[in-house]
Design an enzyme around this catalytic site. Structure first.
Site, PDB file in Angstrom:
ATOM      1  N   CYS A  49      95.173 -23.892 -28.479  1.00 42.39           N
ATOM      2  CA  CYS A  49      95.889 -22.155 -29.701  1.00 42.39           C
ATOM      3  C   CYS A  49      95.840 -22.848 -30.800  1.00 42.39           C
ATOM      4  O   CYS A  49      96.203 -23.613 -31.295  1.00 42.39           O
ATOM      5  CB  CYS A  49      96.309 -21.304 -28.337  1.00 42.39           C
ATOM      6  SG  CYS A  49      95.830 -21.479 -26.790  1.00 42.39           S
TER       7      CYS A  49
ATOM      8  N   LYS B  88      72.395 -37.729 -30.665  1.00 42.26           N
ATOM      9  CA  LYS B  88      73.211 -38.152 -31.436  1.00 42.26           C
ATOM     10  C   LYS B  88      73.087 -37.922 -32.894  1.00 42.26           C
ATOM     11  O   LYS B  88      72.790 -37.593 -33.774  1.00 42.26           O
ATOM     12  CB  LYS B  88      74.760 -38.774 -31.337  1.00 42.26           C
ATOM     13  CG  LYS B  88      76.023 -38.352 -30.287  1.00 42.26           C
ATOM     14  CD  LYS B  88      76.455 -37.218 -30.408  1.00 42.26           C
ATOM     15  CE  LYS B  88      75.647 -35.620 -30.268  1.00 42.26           C
ATOM     16  NZ  LYS B  88      75.678 -34.781 -28.881  1.00 42.26           N
TER      17      LYS B  88
ATOM     18  N   HIS C  43      57.848 -51.654 -19.945  1.00 40.40           N
ATOM     19  CA  HIS C  43      56.031 -50.487 -19.742  1.00 40.40           C
ATOM     20  C   HIS C  43      55.897 -50.114 -20.304  1.00 40.40           C
ATOM     21  O   HIS C  43      55.100 -49.145 -20.582  1.00 40.40           O
ATOM     22  CB  HIS C  43      56.350 -49.936 -18.362  1.00 40.40           C
ATOM     23  CG  HIS C  43      57.330 -50.403 -17.331  1.00 40.40           C
ATOM     24  ND1 HIS C  43      56.301 -51.941 -16.613  1.00 40.40           N
ATOM     25  CD2 HIS C  43      58.730 -50.863 -16.820  1.00 40.40           C
ATOM     26  CE1 HIS C  43      57.302 -52.177 -15.515  1.00 40.40           C
ATOM     27  NE2 HIS C  43      58.247 -51.398 -15.629  1.00 40.40           N
TER      28      HIS C  43
ATOM     29  N   TRP D 279      93.089 -19.740 -27.109  1.00 45.40           N
ATOM     30  CA  TRP D 279      92.207 -19.916 -26.525  1.00 45.40           C
ATOM     31  C   TRP D 279      92.046 -20.969 -25.350  1.00 45.40           C
ATOM     32  O   TRP D 279      93.052 -21.028 -24.288  1.00 45.40           O
ATOM     33  CB  TRP D 279      91.729 -21.782 -27.376  1.00 45.40           C
ATOM     34  CG  TRP D 279      90.072 -22.154 -26.954  1.00 45.40           C
ATOM     35  CD1 TRP D 279      90.405 -23.140 -25.654  1.00 45.40           C
ATOM     36  CD2 TRP D 279      88.850 -21.869 -27.109  1.00 45.40           C
ATOM     37  NE1 TRP D 279      89.346 -23.646 -26.136  1.00 45.40           N
ATOM     38  CE2 TRP D 279      88.654 -23.203 -26.575  1.00 45.40           C
ATOM     39  CE3 TRP D 279      88.569 -20.949 -27.793  1.00 45.40           C
ATOM     40  CZ2 TRP D 279      86.673 -22.914 -25.912  1.00 45.40           C
ATOM     41  CZ3 TRP D 279      87.192 -21.321 -27.592  1.00 45.40           C
ATOM     42  CH2 TRP D 279      86.199 -21.644 -27.114  1.00 45.40           C
TER      43      TRP D 279
ATOM     44  N   LYS E 190      74.711 -23.508 -32.348  1.00 53.51           N
ATOM     45  CA  LYS E 190      75.700 -24.541 -31.803  1.00 53.51           C
ATOM     46  C   LYS E 190      75.779 -23.597 -29.700  1.00 53.51           C
ATOM     47  O   LYS E 190      75.881 -23.971 -29.198  1.00 53.51           O
ATOM     48  CB  LYS E 190      76.705 -23.553 -32.255  1.00 53.51           C
ATOM     49  CG  LYS E 190      78.392 -24.128 -31.410  1.00 53.51           C
ATOM     50  CD  LYS E 190      78.312 -25.498 -31.354  1.00 53.51           C
ATOM     51  CE  LYS E 190      79.528 -26.229 -30.559  1.00 53.51           C
ATOM     52  NZ  LYS E 190      78.776 -27.777 -30.458  1.00 53.51           N
TER      53      LYS E 190
ATOM     54  N   GLU F  73      72.543 -40.398 -24.986  1.00 54.45           N
ATOM     55  CA  GLU F  73      73.885 -39.544 -25.243  1.00 54.45           C
ATOM     56  C   GLU F  73      73.267 -39.836 -27.194  1.00 54.45           C
ATOM     57  O   GLU F  73      73.306 -39.412 -28.559  1.00 54.45           O
ATOM     58  CB  GLU F  73      74.677 -39.096 -25.342  1.00 54.45           C
ATOM     59  CG  GLU F  73      75.449 -38.454 -25.834  1.00 54.45           C
ATOM     60  CD  GLU F  73      75.506 -37.480 -26.300  1.00 54.45           C
ATOM     61  OE1 GLU F  73      74.532 -36.868 -25.688  1.00 54.45           O
ATOM     62  OE2 GLU F  73      76.196 -36.852 -26.490  1.00 54.45           O
TER      63      GLU F  73
ATOM     64  N   ASN G 292     101.023 -22.971 -27.254  1.00 58.95           N
ATOM     65  CA  ASN G 292      99.628 -23.809 -27.164  1.00 58.95           C
ATOM     66  C   ASN G 292     100.327 -24.915 -26.177  1.00 58.95           C
ATOM     67  O   ASN G 292     100.886 -25.796 -26.527  1.00 58.95           O
ATOM     68  CB  ASN G 292      99.422 -24.414 -28.255  1.00 58.95           C
ATOM     69  CG  ASN G 292      97.990 -25.377 -28.554  1.00 58.95           C
ATOM     70  OD1 ASN G 292      97.318 -25.282 -28.024  1.00 58.95           O
ATOM     71  ND2 ASN G 292      98.342 -26.071 -29.037  1.00 58.95           N
ATOM     72  N   GLY G 293      99.055 -25.234 -24.995  1.00 60.73           N
ATOM     73  CA  GLY G 293      99.888 -26.218 -24.088  1.00 60.73           C
ATOM     74  C   GLY G 293      99.282 -25.680 -23.061  1.00 60.73           C
ATOM     75  O   GLY G 293      98.621 -24.518 -22.559  1.00 60.73           O
TER      76      GLY G 293
ATOM     77  N   ARG H  52      91.347 -23.327 -33.394  1.00 62.24           N
ATOM     78  CA  ARG H  52      91.678 -23.439 -32.557  1.00 62.24           C
ATOM     79  C   ARG H  52      91.582 -22.619 -31.821  1.00 62.24           C
ATOM     80  O   ARG H  52      91.880 -23.059 -29.981  1.00 62.24           O
ATOM     81  CB  ARG H  52      93.091 -23.468 -33.006  1.00 62.24           C
ATOM     82  CG  ARG H  52      93.464 -24.691 -34.045  1.00 62.24           C
ATOM     83  CD  ARG H  52      94.971 -25.005 -34.360  1.00 62.24           C
ATOM     84  NE  ARG H  52      95.539 -25.703 -33.276  1.00 62.24           N
ATOM     85  CZ  ARG H  52      96.006 -26.729 -32.924  1.00 62.24           C
ATOM     86  NH1 ARG H  52      94.724 -27.430 -33.428  1.00 62.24           N
ATOM     87  NH2 ARG H  52      96.185 -27.321 -31.642  1.00 62.24           N
TER      88      ARG H  52
HETATM   89  C1  F6R Z   1      73.577 -32.293 -28.667  1.00 59.31           C
HETATM   90  C2  F6R Z   1      74.297 -30.640 -28.734  1.00 59.31           C
HETATM   91  C3  F6R Z   1      73.294 -29.918 -27.551  1.00 59.31           C
HETATM   92  C4  F6R Z   1      74.194 -29.299 -26.350  1.00 59.31           C
HETATM   93  C5  F6R Z   1      73.058 -27.924 -25.644  1.00 59.31           C
HETATM   94  C6  F6R Z   1      73.602 -27.601 -24.574  1.00 59.31           C
HETATM   95  O1  F6R Z   1      74.836 -32.529 -29.522  1.00 59.31           O
HETATM   96  O2  F6R Z   1      75.326 -29.698 -28.781  1.00 59.31           O
HETATM   97  O3  F6R Z   1      72.653 -30.699 -26.989  1.00 59.31           O
HETATM   98  O4  F6R Z   1      74.564 -30.220 -25.253  1.00 59.31           O
HETATM   99  O5  F6R Z   1      72.196 -27.342 -26.603  1.00 59.31           O
HETATM  100  O6  F6R Z   1      74.705 -26.242 -25.096  1.00 59.31           O
HETATM  101  P1  F6R Z   1      75.334 -25.923 -23.928  1.00 59.31           P
HETATM  102  O7  F6R Z   1      76.469 -27.576 -23.387  1.00 59.31           O
HETATM  103  O8  F6R Z   1      77.005 -25.082 -24.616  1.00 59.31           O
HETATM  104  O9  F6R Z   1      75.302 -25.550 -23.069  1.00 59.31           O
END
Ligand code: F6R
Length: 609
Positions: A2, A486, A505, A74, A604, A482, A100-101, A27
């Site tokens: 937070c 990335k 393969h 948060w 996002k 992963e 916060n915590g 935050r």
């Molecule tokens: C990759 C990434 C996406 C999310 C995916 C699921 O870095 O961020 O692959 O992991 O869109 O998103 P959430 O976890 O919010 O359901």
């Protein structure tokens, strides 16, 4: 996570608090509130939602006063709502607190205080603190605060003011960030520099156990025993934009570096190494109900799906229960076989991913027991499931998921241990060891992060390439996936993650001197096999970058570059192994001039199918 801010001085507190909260919105943003004292009157305004909702309220009824506190929430304990928004007050509305915590022992304290006649107005862990302070107010404000702090366990950064003592603002820190800003005739507290950077560049970073006593003209720092401490005053040279990122050039890098804290916050309050116990009451199913579960299906998308893959290893290893992992979009449209003995777990950072939400809905419809692992309190997915185990990673702003991923792994590890305990698959001694291993992870991640220049120099090999291969076995395969995701999403280099044994393969045809191959080659049951796969790559002139366990000398002559990581148990190794993968993707993308925080074509929260 937070955001908190406090002001004491001669100016009006409200505009300072609101401006500070806006600068701390990264935050937390599910609710906000401020409190101020004027002529012996304490007034509070709180609102659910973003700060503009709070501003709307304040425009109708501003808060006068030159001392005040503000908070962006948060949610961790209690849903986002006006009642749960901070600040919180004691019964007589003399004292007001922001926090916060996480207070780990808030439940027994709350019960005790209730029996003593204290009335609670929220579901938060925070509120117990203000009632505890109230209980000891006959000792004076400062001593009462100290006494209350000694009774709580957990983490906190708090601000406290009293209607009866409006000339002083108190603050305390244990495990959560807190700074004091020094002005002329005014002083501030805040979670982070951006809140006050437009007001002062002089700050003191408080240490754990510090209590700060602020008046308009003076700041004193004491420890828990009441002894005066001296803390260095630092001059901040950041511009306001970089301050929001705590001086990091990008949110992605900041969030990578926040992982030790995110992980600690995620396991805090949920483990007791002494008792060999994991506590996950929020799971929503009783021990009896969980015993009836015969099969687990974990479903998610993207990075969260990768954490699900690792969760399968953990759960099968610890709880000896069969686990399937499925992409949410595939799961929901393939008529899965489910019943009341199936536990379906949805994993999502945002809690809003349309496919995962749909999968939860489908699982419920077909009569499965459904829970979620999520980072955003009150999000759509959490409302669709019987229980939610929250990751406490705090807001993740960078589009590429980093700290949410490692926090999800922590929850999956805890859940696996919890299920193994219920199913009587684990001995107490082992349980204690596994919990202690987890507690060491934040420290081990810090050790890896310190070596970021090594990984930055490796990015020099990557940034001119057009393709890359990531190989691993077992949990290492999921980390390879992963790592490849990335890299591709932030640097736009085509990269693939593959089970190392599958390389021969097909993908082996791609290998030549232009193909960097990242191999997850940690010590463990598959180590010798992975060395064999490395030889196969080297025999085709591939460039191997190995992720190896600290002290592994044997691997040195086999590969071109090595990133060493500290040793831990096999089930936790993914949490450590992913950190260099994240850094490698980040630095490579930066060298290619990419917008790492908002990569092209990505969002996002993916709320479309
Ligand atoms: C990759 C990434 C996406 C999310 C995916 C699921 O870095 O961020 O692959 O992991 O869109 O998103 P959430 O976890 O919010 O359901």
């Amino acid at each position: 996570m937070c955001g908190i801010i406090g002001y004491i001085g001669e100016k009006k507190a409200q505009p300072i608090l609101i401006a500070g909260l806006k600068n701390l919105e990264y935050r937390g943003y599910d609710s906000a509130g401020i409190a101020a004292i004027d002529k012996g009157r304490l007034r509070i305004a709180r609102a659910k939602g973003k700060i503009r909702q709070l501003e709307k309220k304040l425009s109708e009824r501003p808060l006068p006063g030159t001392i005040g506190l503000g908070h962006n929430r948060w949610a961790t304990h209690g849903l986002p709502s006006e009642e749960n928004a901070h600040p919180h007050v004691d019964c007589k509305k003399n004292l007001v607190i922001i926090h916060n915590g996480i207070i780990e022992n808030y439940l027994p304290l709350r019960e005790r205080l209730k029996k003593e006649g204290h009335r609670f107005g929220s579901d938060t862990d925070t509120e117990v603190m203000v009632h505890l302070i109230e209980k000891y107010m006959n000792l004076g404000l400062e001593t009462a605060l100290r006494k209350a702090l000694k009774m709580i366990t957990g983490s906190y950064a708090i601000g406290l003011i009293s209607r009866k003592d409006p000339g002083v603002l108190l603050a305390a820190r244990q495990g959560s960030p807190l700074i004091v800003g020094l002005g002329k005739g005014e002083n501030f507290i805040a979670s982070d520099v951006p809140a006050i950077l437009h007001l002062t560049k002089k700050v003191m970073y408080l240490c754990d156990g510090d209590i700060a006593i602020l008046t308009p003209s003076n700041v004193r720092i004491k420890n828990m025993a009441g002894k005066t401490q001296s803390r260095k005053v630092r001059e901040i040279s950041w511009d306001p934009v970089s301050a929001k990122k705590s001086g990091y050039p990008h949110f992605m890098l900041k969030e990578i570096f926040e992982q030790p804290q995110a992980i600690e916050d995620t396991f805090t309050g949920r483990v007791s190494p002494e008792k060999g116990k994991v506590y996950l009451s929020e799971i929503g199913l009783s021990g009896k109900e969980l015993k009836k579960i015969e099969r687990v299906v974990i479903t998610a998308c993207g990075t969260s799906w990768h954490s699900a893959l690792i969760g399968k290893f953990m759960m099968e290893e610890f709880a000896r229960i069969p686990v399937e992992v499925d992409y949410a979009a595939e799961f929901r449209y393939r008529n899965p076989i489910l019943n009341a003995k199936t536990l379906v777990i949805g994993i999502s950072q945002s809690g809003e991913t349309a496919d995962t939400l749909g999968a939860m809905h489908e699982a419920k419809k077909q009569g499965a027991r459904v829970i979620s692992i999520c980072n955003v309190v009150g999000s759509s997915i959490t409302r669709e499931t019987e229980g939610v185990i929250y990751t406490h990673a705090g807001p993740e702003i960078g589009v590429a998921s980093t700290k949410a991923f490692s926090s999800q792994l922590v929850v999956l590890y805890l859940l696996s241990l919890y299920l193994s305990d219920i199913r009587k698959e684990i001995f107490l001694k082992k349980m204690r060891k596994y919990i202690l291993d987890l507690k060491k992870i934040p420290f081990l991640i810090k050790e890896i992060l310190k070596r970021h220049p090594e990984i930055e120099s490796l990015a020099n090999i990557f940034y001119k390439k057009t393709n890359a291969l990531y190989l691993g076995r077992g949990e290492g395969y999921a980390v390879a996936l992963e790592g490849a995701l990335k890299l591709k999403e932030v640097s736009y280099i085509h990269s693939e993650g593959y089970p190392a044994a599958e390389m021969k393969h097909g993908p082996i045809a791609l290998i030549d001197k232009n193909m960097p191959v990242v191999v997850l080659a940690l010590k463990g049951r598959r180590y010798d096999k992975i060395l064999g796969n490395i030889s196969e790559v080297k025999a085709r002139s591939g460039v191997v970058i190995a992720l190896a366990s600290a002290g592994d000398k044997k691997i040195k002559e086999k590969v071109d570059y090595i990133i060493y990581i500290p040793r831990t148990n096999e089930m936790l190794s993914a949490i450590l192994a992913v950190i260099p993968m994240q850094l490698l993707a980040y630095y490579t993308a930066i060298k290619r001039g990419c917008n790492v925080d908002q990569p092209r074509n990505l969002a996002k929260s993916v709320t479309v199918e």
